[in-house]
Design a protein around this motif. Structure first.
Motif, short mmCIF file in Angstrom:
data_model
loop_
_atom_site.label_atom_id
_atom_site.label_comp_id
_atom_site.label_asym_id
_atom_site.label_seq_id
_atom_site.Cartn_x
_atom_site.Cartn_y
_atom_site.Cartn_z
N ALA A 1 0.83 -1.20 0.00
CA ALA A 1 0.00 0.00 0.00
C ALA A 1 0.86 1.25 0.00
O ALA A 1 1.95 1.28 0.58
CB ALA A 1 -0.92 0.00 1.22
N LEU A 2 0.35 2.28 -0.66
CA LEU A 2 1.03 3.57 -0.73
C LEU A 2 0.13 4.66 -0.16
O LEU A 2 -1.07 4.69 -0.42
CB LEU A 2 1.36 3.93 -2.19
N ALA A 3 0.73 5.56 0.62
CA ALA A 3 -0.01 6.74 1.08
C ALA A 3 -0.35 7.62 -0.12
O ALA A 3 0.43 7.70 -1.08
CB ALA A 3 0.82 7.52 2.09
N LEU A 4 -1.49 8.25 -0.09
CA LEU A 4 -1.93 9.10 -1.19
C LEU A 4 -1.27 10.47 -1.09
O LEU A 4 -1.10 11.03 0.00
CB LEU A 4 -3.45 9.27 -1.18
N VAL A 5 -0.92 11.01 -2.23
CA VAL A 5 -0.34 12.35 -2.31
C VAL A 5 -1.44 13.39 -2.53
O VAL A 5 -1.45 14.45 -1.91
CB VAL A 5 0.71 12.43 -3.44
N ASP A 6 -2.38 13.08 -3.42
CA ASP A 6 -3.45 14.02 -3.76
C ASP A 6 -4.62 13.89 -2.78
O ASP A 6 -4.91 12.82 -2.26
CB ASP A 6 -3.97 13.76 -5.17
N THR A 7 -5.28 15.02 -2.54
CA THR A 7 -6.50 15.02 -1.74
C THR A 7 -7.66 14.49 -2.59
O THR A 7 -7.78 14.84 -3.77
CB THR A 7 -6.82 16.44 -1.25
N LEU A 8 -8.51 13.66 -2.00
CA LEU A 8 -9.67 13.12 -2.70
C LEU A 8 -10.91 13.95 -2.39
O LEU A 8 -11.12 14.37 -1.25
CB LEU A 8 -9.91 11.67 -2.28
N GLY B 1 -17.47 18.27 -3.35
CA GLY B 1 -17.73 18.39 -1.93
C GLY B 1 -16.55 17.86 -1.13
O GLY B 1 -15.45 17.68 -1.64
N SER B 2 -16.79 17.60 0.12
CA SER B 2 -15.74 17.06 0.98
C SER B 2 -15.44 15.62 0.59
O SER B 2 -16.25 14.95 -0.06
CB SER B 2 -16.15 17.14 2.44
N GLY B 3 -14.29 15.15 1.00
CA GLY B 3 -13.90 13.79 0.69
C GLY B 3 -13.40 13.07 1.93
O GLY B 3 -13.42 13.61 3.03
N PRO B 4 -12.93 11.85 1.77
CA PRO B 4 -12.43 11.08 2.91
C PRO B 4 -11.12 11.64 3.43
O PRO B 4 -10.42 12.39 2.74
CB PRO B 4 -12.24 9.67 2.32
N ASP B 5 -10.78 11.29 4.64
CA ASP B 5 -9.51 11.68 5.25
C ASP B 5 -8.37 10.99 4.52
O ASP B 5 -8.26 9.77 4.56
CB ASP B 5 -9.52 11.29 6.74
N ARG B 6 -7.53 11.78 3.85
CA ARG B 6 -6.45 11.21 3.05
C ARG B 6 -5.50 10.35 3.88
O ARG B 6 -4.95 9.36 3.39
CB ARG B 6 -5.67 12.36 2.38
N ASP B 7 -5.32 10.70 5.14
CA ASP B 7 -4.38 9.95 5.98
C ASP B 7 -4.87 8.54 6.28
O ASP B 7 -4.09 7.69 6.70
CB ASP B 7 -4.15 10.70 7.30
N ARG B 8 -6.17 8.29 6.05
CA ARG B 8 -6.72 6.96 6.31
C ARG B 8 -6.92 6.16 5.03
O ARG B 8 -7.41 5.03 5.08
CB ARG B 8 -8.05 7.08 7.06
N ILE B 9 -6.55 6.72 3.89
CA ILE B 9 -6.75 6.07 2.60
C ILE B 9 -5.41 5.65 2.02
O ILE B 9 -4.41 6.37 2.14
CB ILE B 9 -7.48 7.01 1.61
#
Length: 393
Positions: free
Chosen positions: A135-142, A152-160
């Motif tokens: 798994a890789l941490a995401l760089v871009d905000t979703l 709109g708002s998206g999920p917490d990037r730190d948890r994806i």
């Protein structure tokens, strides 16, 4: 002595790859003079712990596959896949049932740059947890599309996390899970394991382990293949450093300030980890040692931050046309404890040499109270660096 677990690999190559554009299915297209499938298979063959590689293909591509795998030892006779990825993986698993492995890695044929490190980590994770994925941490905000043209708002990037292959499992676990979900349409094998009630662990992925999906991906892959062909001279060198304890309230290790009852004595900040890694990098290009580049007799280096030394050595490697593949450091001391600071050290080292953290390793050990480190008189560090350089006859 513990017997090594037998590990087989299933390479899923039954898709048509329509998003890759016109032409052959993407797994049979050429990058750097080799088909994608052959490059992928070769990444597993000969790796420690790997027994066989089982390709799963579309029957209509049998002739293309035969050409791609010609002469490769350790590749089993390809089996026909199904209408979905899940069905294709099931076919591969069933093909191994006559002589089952202990562990199985399941990998997409369209990921031809899987590294030896990722393969080794996949095997270790499957042995430890039964089911695991890189798994890789995401760089871009979703963001979520709330209506056309608006977000709109998206999920917490730190948890994806973004997940890759090879996904790794105990063979009996994932075979039973696939048999229980025989008519499902789950998109990866971790989901199949989870549907059967198993927890799936994660281990660090590799940004270089890209999946070829679009025509643009093949342009990138050609560049990567060309670079790897040019950087065919793989070199490894080691470094060693030691500093005695002295007055102070902290030590610098791996670029991280660690509170402690003493400091380390030295002309610079006495960071043994950075000094050892600097010497290791300099060794890969035959460029003397840290004392040659930064003489202790020169007052400008008194109290200097050692990150400058490591950054300089990394710059020399790049100036020689090379790329740093991996850095490894081992700290030898009775105290302070290194474990709580290990990840911060890896992050700082990655920042200094401009590498992903996945290419940085920091370990620690004691000397069982023997010698100067055992008597708590100082700290030592050993280091190894691996680089790729242009081939020079």
């Amino acid at each position: 002595m513990r017997t090594q677990m037998r590990t087989d690999v299933i390479v899923v190559a039954a898709g048509r790859g329509q998003r890759a554009g016109e032409g052959r299915p993407k797994q049979y297209r050429s990058i750097g003079g080799q088909t994608v499938l052959r490059r992928t298979l070769e990444r597993f063959l000969g790796q420690p712990g790997i027994r066989f590689v089982q390709p799963v293909i579309s029957p209509e591509h049998a002739e293309l596959c035969a050409c791609a795998i010609q002469g490769l030892a350790g590749v089993l006779t390809p089996v026909a896949g199904g209408a979905s990825r899940q069905a294709s993986v099931r076919a591969g698993l069933e093909a191994l049932a006559g002589d089952p492995p202990d562990l199985v890695l399941i990998h997409d044929a369209a990921r031809p740059f899987v590294s030896a490190r990722l393969v080794a980590d996949a095997i270790a994770a499957a042995a430890a947890h039964g089911a695991a994925i890189p798994a890789l941490a995401l760089v871009d905000t979703l963001k979520e599309v709330t209506e056309p043209g608006f977000l709109g708002s998206g999920p917490d990037r730190d948890r994806i996390r973004g997940v890759q292959t090879p996904q790794s499992f105990r063979y009996e676990l994932i075979l039973a899970a696939h048999r229980a979900q025989a008519h499902g349409e789950l998109t990866d094998d971790a989901a199949v394991a989870e549907a059967a009630g198993h927890r799936v662990a994660s281990f660090p992925g590799d940004p270089a382990n890209i999946k070829l999906t679009t025509p643009e991906d093949f342009v990138t892959a050609e560049r990567t293949a060309a670079l790897l062909a040019e950087l065919a001279d793989v070199r490894t060198a080691t470094g060693y450093d030691v500093h005695a304890f002295g007055p102070g309230d902290h030590v610098m290790l791996g670029g991280v300030k660690i509170p402690f009852e003493q400091g380390l004595a030295g002309h610079s900040d006495a960071d043994v980890v950075l000094h050892a890694l600097t010497d290791a990098l300099l060794g890969t290009i035959g460029s003397a040692d840290i004392g040659f580049h930064f003489p202790p007799s020169d007052p400008q280096w008194k109290g200097a931050s050692s990150d400058r030394f490591l950054a300089h050595a990394a710059g020399l490697v790049r100036a020689a046309g090379g790329r740093i593949a991996h850095l490894d450091a081992t700290v030898v001391c009775e105290a302070p404890k290194i474990g709580p600071h290990r990840e911060a050290m890896r992050a700082r080292l990655a920042e200094i040499v401009e590498l992903p953290m996945a290419r940085i390793s920091v370990k620690a050990t004691t000397s069982e109270r023997l010698g100067f480190t055992g008597r708590r008189e100082g700290i030592a560090a050993l280091a190894a660096a691996t680089v790729r350089l242009p081939w020079i006859d």
